[in-house]
Design an enzyme around this catalytic site. Sequence first.
Site, PDB file in Angstrom:
ATOM      1  N   GLY A 172       0.847  -1.188   0.000  1.00  0.00           N
ATOM      2  CA  GLY A 172       0.000   0.000   0.000  1.00  0.00           C
ATOM      3  C   GLY A 172       0.878   1.231   0.000  1.00  0.00           C
ATOM      4  NE  ARG A 173       4.207   2.845   5.261  1.00  0.00           N
ATOM      5  CZ  ARG A 173       3.780   3.559   6.289  1.00  0.00           C
ATOM      6  NH1 ARG A 173       3.991   4.854   6.325  1.00  0.00           N
ATOM      7  NH2 ARG A 173       3.162   2.969   7.301  1.00  0.00           N
ATOM      8  CB  CYS A 199      -8.337  26.231  17.219  1.00  0.00           C
ATOM      9  SG  CYS A 199      -8.350  27.057  18.813  1.00  0.00           S
ATOM     10  CD  GLU A 200      -5.827  19.896  19.244  1.00  0.00           C
ATOM     11  OE1 GLU A 200      -5.317  19.446  20.283  1.00  0.00           O
ATOM     12  OE2 GLU A 200      -7.043  20.025  19.074  1.00  0.00           O
TER      13      GLU A 200
END
Length: 431
Positions: A292-293, A361-362
């Site tokens: 996949g990757r 906002c984290e």
Amino acid sequence: MLYPNLTINENGHLAIAGFDTVDLAKKYGTALYVIDEDRLRQNCRLYVNSMKKHFGEDSMPLYASKALCFTGIYRIVAECGMGTDIVSSGELYTAIKAGFPLEKAFFHGNNKTDADIEYAIENGLGYFIVDNEEELGAINEIAGAHGISQKILLRITPGIDPHTHKAVVTGSVDSKFGSAIETGRAYEMVEAALSKNHIILEGFHCHIGSQIFECEPFCDAADIMLKFIADVKSKYSYRANILNLGGGFGVRYTEADPHIDIDANIADVASHVKKRCAEFGVDMPKILMEPGRSIVADTGITLYTVGSVKEIADLKNYVSIDGGMPDNPRYALYGSAYTVMLANRANETADFKCSIAGRCCESGDLIQENVMLPRPVRGDILAVLVTGAYNYSMASNYNRIPRPAILLVGKNGERIAVKRETFEDLCLCDN
């Protein structure tokens, strides 16, 4: 450059597959996923050809859809001769919309619902990868109600530590996935499967983890799985037709990562499998793998526009961009390493140490820390490399931010494969 499809052109701009990324950002906006379709096809063909050459004509790579899933990619992998590994009814639906041949689809997951199983059987799924006895019973019952016998593989946990990140190790005995050989549970699952009237046990599956650069862990897994196959043959007179060795070959995210020769690794694993089959006295099963990757990661980059630069004297510098953890949560989740550069100033000296901050906002909304760039200014185009895998597929609408578009580029030109979400899209499911 990490990969040959990434270059710096005469304007000093980063180019992917010959396409100027600054022009792409201006034309399509940012944040923007860009995928090199030609490299994607090249990676698919590498697995198909290598597996046929080393394991035999009946072997097949299955594209692991969770890495990157949209209708167009199913068409590409099908054209390249791959099967697919899916993990949800949503991925199955996408494959169906793409016209993917479902006889080459394998449905994974440790908690398939009755609705998942019903939907897959109704649409002619090729194989279930069965994780547990409850699922086995449900498949048998639903298949019987449809008047069919359903092909399956049993997911077996071989107890391998591939020396990778704990979050992506899936082959250990205490994993949530599959049935362990060591505890005897795997043998109980074989007995249960062979006793069902509407189940066709075709073989076994294992998966030991991700970002594995050596072939040795796969050889170790093959040793355990082939010994298990030999034991099952002796104990139950059952011959496994298929052995799926899973995925997990690594990709280079930074210059510090080693180079990997996929063909050489597959050749080594194949040689080892053939030798062990002879030693254990079993016929060599049809071999499957689940890249996949290593199919999609190095095909992709993400482009952002710089908004601000915050310098905290003698402490830290932040470069803020118009994307972040909603389009790439991997640094927040895993601390994943990436290569970052200014696409519009790719040949300038990188002498400004900074952390790339997202717009959410984290406080944990970071893409990468302590990277070296030419000192950015508002409006610069920032590129994060090797983002083809587990970026769009893990994207969210956190802070109600629309997900970026996916742009395919290559010898056939450029085309939008997935449209940029709009604000209206964010409210489509709201009442």
